[in-house]
Every structure is written in C-alpha cells, then in structure tokens.
Design an enzyme around this catalytic site. Sequence first.
Site, mmCIF file in Angstrom:
data_model
loop_
_atom_site.group_PDB
_atom_site.id
_atom_site.type_symbol
_atom_site.label_atom_id
_atom_site.label_comp_id
_atom_site.label_asym_id
_atom_site.label_seq_id
_atom_site.Cartn_x
_atom_site.Cartn_y
_atom_site.Cartn_z
ATOM 1 N N LYS A 79 -15.567 -43.062 -35.269
ATOM 2 C CA LYS A 79 -15.377 -41.954 -34.329
ATOM 3 C C LYS A 79 -13.887 -41.629 -34.218
ATOM 4 O O LYS A 79 -13.068 -42.525 -34.055
ATOM 5 C CB LYS A 79 -15.906 -42.337 -32.939
ATOM 6 C CG LYS A 79 -15.908 -41.178 -31.951
ATOM 7 C CD LYS A 79 -17.081 -40.281 -32.200
ATOM 8 C CE LYS A 79 -17.058 -39.035 -31.315
ATOM 9 N NZ LYS A 79 -16.114 -38.010 -31.792
ATOM 10 N N LYS A 103 -9.525 -48.155 -28.959
ATOM 11 C CA LYS A 103 -9.889 -47.301 -27.820
ATOM 12 C C LYS A 103 -11.390 -47.353 -27.534
ATOM 13 O O LYS A 103 -11.817 -47.514 -26.395
ATOM 14 C CB LYS A 103 -9.449 -45.860 -28.099
ATOM 15 C CG LYS A 103 -9.566 -44.927 -26.911
ATOM 16 C CD LYS A 103 -9.157 -43.501 -27.288
ATOM 17 C CE LYS A 103 -7.727 -43.419 -27.755
ATOM 18 N NZ LYS A 103 -7.313 -42.025 -28.008
ATOM 19 N N LYS A 115 -9.921 -41.407 -38.139
ATOM 20 C CA LYS A 115 -9.038 -40.286 -37.828
ATOM 21 C C LYS A 115 -8.740 -39.539 -39.118
ATOM 22 O O LYS A 115 -8.913 -40.062 -40.217
ATOM 23 C CB LYS A 115 -7.732 -40.779 -37.218
ATOM 24 C CG LYS A 115 -7.098 -39.795 -36.264
ATOM 25 C CD LYS A 115 -7.788 -39.780 -34.922
ATOM 26 C CE LYS A 115 -6.994 -38.988 -33.894
ATOM 27 N NZ LYS A 115 -7.525 -39.134 -32.539
ATOM 28 N N THR A 203 -10.415 -35.483 -21.593
ATOM 29 C CA THR A 203 -9.216 -36.280 -21.887
ATOM 30 C C THR A 203 -8.192 -36.142 -20.773
ATOM 31 O O THR A 203 -7.674 -37.136 -20.249
ATOM 32 C CB THR A 203 -8.592 -35.859 -23.222
ATOM 33 O OG1 THR A 203 -9.584 -35.870 -24.244
ATOM 34 C CG2 THR A 203 -7.473 -36.811 -23.615
ATOM 35 N N ASN A 234 -4.515 -28.776 -24.370
ATOM 36 C CA ASN A 234 -5.699 -29.135 -23.604
ATOM 37 C C ASN A 234 -5.466 -30.335 -22.692
ATOM 38 O O ASN A 234 -5.800 -30.313 -21.505
ATOM 39 C CB ASN A 234 -6.853 -29.409 -24.573
ATOM 40 C CG ASN A 234 -8.149 -29.739 -23.858
ATOM 41 O OD1 ASN A 234 -8.410 -30.890 -23.548
ATOM 42 N ND2 ASN A 234 -8.958 -28.730 -23.580
ATOM 43 N N SER A 363 -16.951 -37.496 -25.483
ATOM 44 C CA SER A 363 -17.598 -37.256 -26.773
ATOM 45 C C SER A 363 -18.868 -38.085 -26.908
ATOM 46 O O SER A 363 -19.880 -37.612 -27.443
ATOM 47 C CB SER A 363 -16.635 -37.606 -27.917
ATOM 48 O OG SER A 363 -15.680 -36.595 -28.103
#
Length: 430
Positions: A79, A103, A115, A203, A234, A363
């Site tokens: 993820k 994380k 990533k 976030t 954001n 998510s």
Amino acid sequence: MASTTSAPKKILKQGMLDNVMRQFNNSANIIDLNPNIRKILEVTNNELVVHFPVRMENGEVEVFTGYRVQHNNALGPYKGGLRYHPTVDIDAARALAMWMTWKTSLAGLPYGGAKGGIQLDPSKYSIAELERITRRFTYALGDNIGPELDIPAPDVNTNAQTMAWILDTYMSTKSPNERSKNMHVVTGKPVGAGGSEGRDRATGYGVFLNIKFWAEHKQLDLKGKTFIVQGFGNVGYWAAHFLEKEGAILTAVQDAFGSVRNEEGISVEKLLEYTKTNKGSIVGFPETNPVDNNEFYGLDCDICIPAALGNQITAANAPKIKASLIAEGANGPTDVEAEEILLQRKIDIIPDILCNSGGVIGSYYEWLQNRNSEIWSLEEVMEKLKKKLKESFSKVMETSKNRKVDMRTAAFIIAIGRLEEAYVQRGIFP
C-alpha cells in the site's frame, strides 16, 4: 518496456533512504531485532522501473520513467502513494516504500508498504496530457498492481482525478465479469467513482488530531497557539483548517512559489480561495508580507507543520526553529542530524509514520467499503479515524515512556515489533 528486479543486498544510502535506514537500524538495535528478520526488512521485495512513450498535444512523443517499489507485504497487500515530481527516482521510492511499511504496521492495518510515481513536473503538461501519461503508466504497471496485491493512492501532485484515471484504465484491462471486483485497486478516488467520504481530508485531519492529542498530553490549550505550515496542498490546508477551528492561529505559509507571513493571523479559507485564482500559489496574498524561503523555519511560532517534501528540516535550519512541536505532515521532512539537534533542544517531534497516517487509515476504510460493497457516512469515517489514531498515539506515548526514547523511535519499535512477530509466527519459506 519494463524491468522488474529484486532489491540488491546492499542499498546505496542517499538522502531520504539514508534517513529511513538509520531510523530503522537505531530502533532495531534497541529491540535487539532478530538478525535474520533484519536482513529481510532492510531491503525491498520488488522494484519496478518502466519507460513508456506518450504522444503530446503537439504531436511529439515523450518517453517518461515511472517507478513502483514494493518493500514488504508480510502483513498484507502493498500500500502506498504515487507522486508526480522531478525528484522521483529509485532511491526516493525505496525510502518512501519503507516508511509506508512502518506506517501501516504502526497503525495496525493489514497492509505492507509500497511507493512510486513518475519523474516529471506536472505543471509543464496539460490536463489532457497528464491523463494520457497516467493511463499509459497504469498500463505499463500491468498486473504489478491489484486490489489484493498492491493498492496505489494519491501523493504529491496526484489527486482523486488521477486515481479515477488509474481505476478506469486498470478495469478496462479486465473482463466484464471481473471489473466489479477491482474497484479497490486504488484508493483516494472521487466519491462518485467509488471513493470514500472524508478521504480527501483524512491525512490533514490526522495531523491535526495528533497535534491535539499531543496538546492534551502536555495539558495545553490549542486556542491562541500559533502555527506555520510548509506546503499548502491537501495535507497542509486540511491540517490548518482544523487547527483554525480549534482556535489556533496560522501565521506563515510556504509553498513551491514562496513564503508569506502575518503575525496577526492568516485566514485559512481566504488563503485557499486566493490560491484558486493565483495558479495555486500563496504568493501575494493580501495582508501578508513576503518572507525569504531560507528564513521560514526560523519564524516565531508554537507549532511547525512540514507538509511538503522530504529533507526540509536539516542541520542548517534546525538550530533556528522556535516551535515547541514539529508535526510531520510530509514523509521524511526531518533528516537525522536535524532531529538530533531538535531533541537536544527539547523540541517534540510527532513522527511522519504516526502524524500523517490518517491518509492510509482513510484509504483502508475506502478499500473496505469497496471490498464489502458498503457506503459509510462522513461522520462514521471521521469517528473511526479518530479512534484509530488515538490508539496509535497512546501506544507511541506509552512506549516512549517505558523505553525512555523519543516518539519516532517508539513508533518504529512498535512497527518493527509487529513485523517481527509475524515472521516469527509464520516462519520463512522454505
């Protein structure tokens, strides 16, 4: 045109990669991590580099380079976000993928870490060109992503629209009876395309909540506290939005175009509206004064929120910081040398793998809704997010106290410990 390889046994440690490896090794030493498991966790599982051609609006073909690094999937599917930025390269993707593993583990999610992104400056391309680039990148990634394998999400310079293009392209490669099973191949989608209420603010809301939890732990009132934000995208916007509602005062902002300041306070909502008419830039916002970018981190404030890119707080500017708290909205914004200086100065740091984890938790909730054909209300999502983040914050503070270590080290100890437990219980094939 793609190449997929296992990670090398020795990774060149440069920049953010050096930081994450040093953070990992420091915590691994403290918990006396099993040496065999350390060997597994210090390298990535898979690294995909793709070179793909796209025809531009002028008729010329441009070849782009994209990356997807999958660090570890011991706890579940890979993820992590996709970013569009000139700094994207294999080392950056490796570092960011590792941070994602820590994380998701810290948050107690059934995910691993990945990533990637494309090395480009999106401001140089039209919306139509960015759509073609995104769709061609998705096609090049092929079955290296998937709803139960590797689930991308938005990151720097990507958004809900980007995820909708990826979703549509990926689903178009599947047979009609398989398409409904693939809605959760990406998260961070528009609500109308299977996205979740609240994912847009998750976030930034998480950054705010962690600051609030910290203030409660310190028995402080956020009302009247001043804060500065680097990055007004954001994450930066939503963190500032919720802090302002709590009574805190935004006094300075920095983005890719420059820095502005008003000691009396800057209206978060008015600044957002201004950027919409000023090509996304904060520069020139009325009732503010320009600030030299190099002086930004030395401004007077109670709370500092780096919410842009990595390695922004360094040994050069760390001695100038006047804030009592650094809340890491970005991934890897503080390098190791800077952190040592800040901790010596008794400045608290809420580490990235805790502070900005609201995004991946949000998510996860979107992924669950798609997977189970459910739709949750905004209130339900935000309440679940708050509960999850409170659990993580409390665990980090408890570990920090018991181990007598800083918050980042405590967060890494929890994350690595969960992975070690998984490997010990499952064993190593064959």
